[in-house]
Design a protein around this motif. Structure first.
Motif, short mmCIF file in Angstrom:
data_model
loop_
_atom_site.label_atom_id
_atom_site.label_comp_id
_atom_site.label_asym_id
_atom_site.label_seq_id
_atom_site.Cartn_x
_atom_site.Cartn_y
_atom_site.Cartn_z
N GLY A 57 0.80 -1.22 0.00
CA GLY A 57 0.00 0.00 0.00
C GLY A 57 0.83 1.27 0.00
O GLY A 57 2.05 1.26 -0.24
N ILE A 58 0.15 2.40 0.30
CA ILE A 58 0.75 3.73 0.21
C ILE A 58 0.82 4.37 1.58
O ILE A 58 -0.13 4.27 2.37
N CYS A 59 1.92 5.07 1.82
CA CYS A 59 2.05 5.88 3.04
C CYS A 59 1.60 7.31 2.72
O CYS A 59 2.12 7.94 1.81
N LEU A 60 0.61 7.80 3.47
CA LEU A 60 0.14 9.17 3.32
C LEU A 60 0.92 10.06 4.28
O LEU A 60 0.91 9.83 5.49
N VAL A 61 1.63 11.07 3.73
CA VAL A 61 2.44 11.97 4.55
C VAL A 61 1.85 13.37 4.46
O VAL A 61 1.78 13.95 3.37
N ILE A 62 1.44 13.92 5.60
CA ILE A 62 0.85 15.26 5.64
C ILE A 62 1.88 16.21 6.22
O ILE A 62 2.35 16.03 7.34
N SER A 63 2.25 17.23 5.43
CA SER A 63 3.31 18.17 5.85
C SER A 63 2.98 19.56 5.33
O SER A 63 2.49 19.72 4.22
N PRO A 64 3.28 20.60 6.12
CA PRO A 64 3.03 21.97 5.67
C PRO A 64 4.18 22.56 4.87
O PRO A 64 4.06 23.64 4.32
N LEU A 65 5.32 21.88 4.84
CA LEU A 65 6.52 22.44 4.24
C LEU A 65 6.71 21.94 2.81
O LEU A 65 7.15 20.83 2.58
N TYR A 107 2.37 3.55 -6.46
CA TYR A 107 3.15 4.51 -5.68
C TYR A 107 3.24 4.06 -4.22
O TYR A 107 2.34 3.39 -3.70
N LYS A 108 4.34 4.44 -3.56
CA LYS A 108 4.55 4.06 -2.16
C LYS A 108 4.34 5.23 -1.20
O LYS A 108 4.07 5.03 -0.02
N PHE A 109 4.49 6.47 -1.70
CA PHE A 109 4.35 7.64 -0.83
C PHE A 109 3.53 8.73 -1.52
O PHE A 109 3.80 9.07 -2.67
N LEU A 110 2.55 9.25 -0.78
CA LEU A 110 1.76 10.38 -1.25
C LEU A 110 1.90 11.50 -0.22
O LEU A 110 1.47 11.37 0.93
N TYR A 111 2.56 12.58 -0.62
CA TYR A 111 2.73 13.75 0.24
C TYR A 111 1.68 14.79 -0.11
O TYR A 111 1.44 15.06 -1.30
N LEU A 112 1.07 15.38 0.90
CA LEU A 112 0.15 16.50 0.63
C LEU A 112 0.12 17.47 1.80
O LEU A 112 0.48 17.13 2.92
N SER A 113 -0.29 18.69 1.51
CA SER A 113 -0.41 19.71 2.55
C SER A 113 -1.73 19.51 3.28
O SER A 113 -2.69 18.96 2.72
N PRO A 114 -1.82 19.93 4.54
CA PRO A 114 -3.06 19.73 5.29
C PRO A 114 -4.26 20.43 4.66
O PRO A 114 -5.40 19.99 4.81
N GLU A 115 -3.98 21.53 3.92
CA GLU A 115 -5.08 22.27 3.28
C GLU A 115 -5.82 21.41 2.26
O GLU A 115 -7.01 21.62 1.99
N ARG A 116 -5.12 20.44 1.68
CA ARG A 116 -5.76 19.57 0.68
C ARG A 116 -6.90 18.75 1.29
O ARG A 116 -7.85 18.38 0.60
N LEU A 117 -6.81 18.46 2.59
CA LEU A 117 -7.84 17.66 3.24
C LEU A 117 -9.13 18.44 3.44
O LEU A 117 -10.16 17.87 3.81
#
Length: 631
Positions: A57-65, A107-117
């Motif tokens: 599966g995929i790791c969801l990473v939430i970051s503001p930077l 894909y193994k990693f999905l990075y997104l900003s918290p605003e996307r949620l």
């Protein structure tokens, strides 16, 4: 399933984990919610990247930077690991394609900003992804008591409803005990395993020096420690000025701030990384993702706004485990300036609302419009137009950015200014002969009525939007008009872009975030006071002061900070210092600075000894401030 150490060896070529990386990884693999507090340089990314690679599966990473997201994605891709980042400024159509790639592209990693949620349809798409781990990076942003709090982070807990069996991993480098408790509560973490690494850095000597001539002391520091150094300043102007001063003194240096182009940033960064220059003079834009182990000295030339940032920046020294120095240079006028500077730029609700409305007017955004609109932006022109103080406006824009109302990107672009060189009747004649340019020219005349009298700033994005053209067409027409002598065109560096993430609603928009503004203003005031207390407190170990701030109690002094060194120095009598001063002056006339360089005693003790010698008529000072033996 491969073992964690095998993944670490395969992709990172390390033979062992740092404490507490392995414990966090095992907790995640057991499906437990986990909280990790690891000070800067502790290797937080390893704690979610390793277990994610071990699971399906995929790791969801939430970051503001955004910069850190891009950096980590590039690093993962360079290792052959499929990763993707959904940063701000990406339009809905492109987002759909990228999320499709996540679902069907292995894909193994999905990075997104918290605003996307905050977008329900993005949440719906994420619900259908095979998420194996949800990582919340910079988790202090979840807490209203943490620096850089973002309300968008409060939406993360909603993911618990969609992924009840997927572990949450919250990571941060700086959080007080109060902030830690708040993070766990806000994320609704269930019986989390908590792992913390001590904030103590035994090899790092924290120094605070109260000195009028900072450049002189800085020169001594760099001469004594010729290894790589970082010098932090508070603004871009100081970056270039200090670099010039250091180069003139013979210390090779370069600089880094948010106003440089990506190309210039990378060029200057590599000059320092490759040790072609000794000193990197930088604002706090420099450092995220920088891992250079042999940095000997980090010097703060100006007072930082909070101890969280100071600890992170100072902690970039001595990552190789060898003795290193974190030095803060200050004087009484700096303290007064910091108090007025940081407090005066805090904006209240009324100022925030005024800036927001003027910003919308500046870009001609009507009420109920503006969603996903992106514009190039020059803050100095905006502030000049509306007679706003620049730093206070920048603070307001940063707040609006953290709330997700808009995205303020520090990026290099061009500011276009032009003035018509021919009378208006000749412009109309040109339009009649060149109807293909009519819409662009008329739009320019409507939006910039002063283009006949003086050079006027032209917003290319706005002109393109109003004339139903694209930016490349507008630029092509302008260059053509310039070549024909119809306009005088100038392009200058522009340092930002703004994307509006919501439709314009004025009162409703600002009222919604006003409570966060008040809380943040109170927090920033208290944080600055903590910095000033750290600077003024001269009767305690510096390391102990920092540890106590972060909730880590200790009774032991570090033995290497400026307080501990001064405490451990043998008390030397004024008579002894005076004798050594006389021996120096027998050889030549010297000023007080030269005497201080020659004698390894505290500055105050030397000055007092000089005063005693003067009062006793043993020495005199000539008109050029040189001391000599009285004949």
């Amino acid at each position: 399933m491969p073992k964690p150490i095998e993944i670490l060896k395969k992709y990172w070529n390390h033979d062992a984990f740092r404490t507490p990386q392995e414990a966090i990884i095992n907790s995640v693999l057991e499906g437990k919610d986990t909280f990790g507090l690891m000070p800067t340089g502790g290797g937080k990314s390893i704690t979610f990247q390793v277990p994610a690679l071990m699971m399906e599966g995929i790791c969801l990473v939430i970051s503001p930077l955004v910069a850190l997201m891009k950096d980590q994605v590039e690093n993962l891709q360079s290792k052959g690991i499929k990763a993707i980042a959904l940063t701000g400024g990406i339009h809905s159509e492109e987002l759909i394609d990228l999320l499709d790639n996540c679902q069907y592209g292995n894909y193994k990693f999905l990075y997104l900003s918290p605003e996307r949620l905050q977008s329900d349809w993005v949440l719906e798409r994420i619900k259908n992804l095979p998420i194996n781990l949800i990582t919340i990076d910079e988790a202090h942003c979840v807490s209203q008591w943490g620096h850089d709090f973002r309300p968008a982070y409060l939406k993360i807990a909603k993911l618990k409803e969609f992924f009840p069996k997927t572990p949450f991993l919250a990571l941060t480098a700086t959080a007080t005990s109060k902030v830690q408790e708040d993070i766990i509560a806000q994320l609704q973490m269930q019986n989390p395993q908590v792992y913390t690494k001590s904030f103590a850095r035994e090899n790092l000597a924290y120094m605070v020096f109260n000195v009028e001539d900072k450049l002189n002391l800085l020169e001594q520091i760099l001469k004594k420690n010729p290894q790589p150094a970082i010098l932090y300043v508070n603004n871009r102007k100081s970056c270039s000025e200090t670099t010039l001063q250091l180069n003139a003194l013979g210390y090779s240096s370069t600089y880094y701030h948010g106003g440089l182009s990506a190309k210039e940033k990378e060029k200057n960064r590599m000059l320092w990384m490759d040790e072609k220059v000794q000193v990197m003079v930088a604002t706090n834009a420099f450092g995220m993702g920088i891992d250079k182990g042999n940095v000997k000295t980090v010097v703060h030339l100006h007072i930082p706004s909070n101890l969280e940032n100071y600890y992170q920046e100072a902690g970039r020294a001595g990552r190789n485990g060898e003795k290193a120095f974190a030095i803060l240079l200050t004087n009484p006028s700096n303290v007064i300036h910091a108090e007025s500077q940081f407090i005066s730029i805090l904006c209240d609700k009324a100022f925030l609302k005024t800036v927001y409305i003027k910003l919308c007017n500046y870009f001609q955004i009507a009420y109920g419009e503006g969603l996903d609109e992106k514009f190039t932006f020059n803050i100095n022109h905006f502030c000049t137009k509306y007679s706003f103080p620049v730093l206070k406006v920048y603070n307001a824009l940063q707040f609006l950015d953290r709330q997700g109302i808009l995205t303020l990107s520090q990026e290099f672009s061009e500011k276009i200014t032009l003035q018509f060189s021919i009378p208006s009747k000749e412009v109309m004649r040109y339009i009649s002969l060149n109807p293909q340019d009519e819409e662009v020219l008329l739009t320019i005349l409507r939006t910039n009525p002063g283009v006949y009298e003086s050079q006027s700033v032209i917003n290319i994005s706005l002109i393109a939007k109003k004339s139903n053209s694209d930016e490349s067409q507008v630029l092509a027409i302008l260059h053509k008009l310039n070549e024909k002598g119809i306009i005088a065109l100038h392009a200058k560096n522009n340092d930002a872009s703004i994307t509006f993430n919501e439709v314009r609603e004025d009162d409703r928009t600002i009222n919604r975030v006003a409570k966060y503004l008040e809380a943040q203003n109170e927090l920033k005031t208290n944080q600055l006071q903590s910095v000033l207390n750290y600077i003024k407190e001269d009767s305690q170990c510096r390391s102990k002061l920092l540890l106590n701030y972060f909730g880590e109690k200790t009774n032991e002094d570090c033995g290497v900070c400026s307080y501990c060194i001064s405490k451990n120095k043998k008390q030397v009598s004024t008579q002894t210092i005076a004798f050594e001063i006389i021996e120096l002056l027998k050889k030549e006339e010297l000023n007080s600075r030269d005497i201080q360089k020659s004698l390894n005693y505290p500055k105050d003790a030397i000055i007092f000894a000089l005063q005693v010698l003067m009062e006793n008529d043993t020495i005199i000072m000539n008109p050029t401030n040189l001391y000599s033996i009285k004949k």
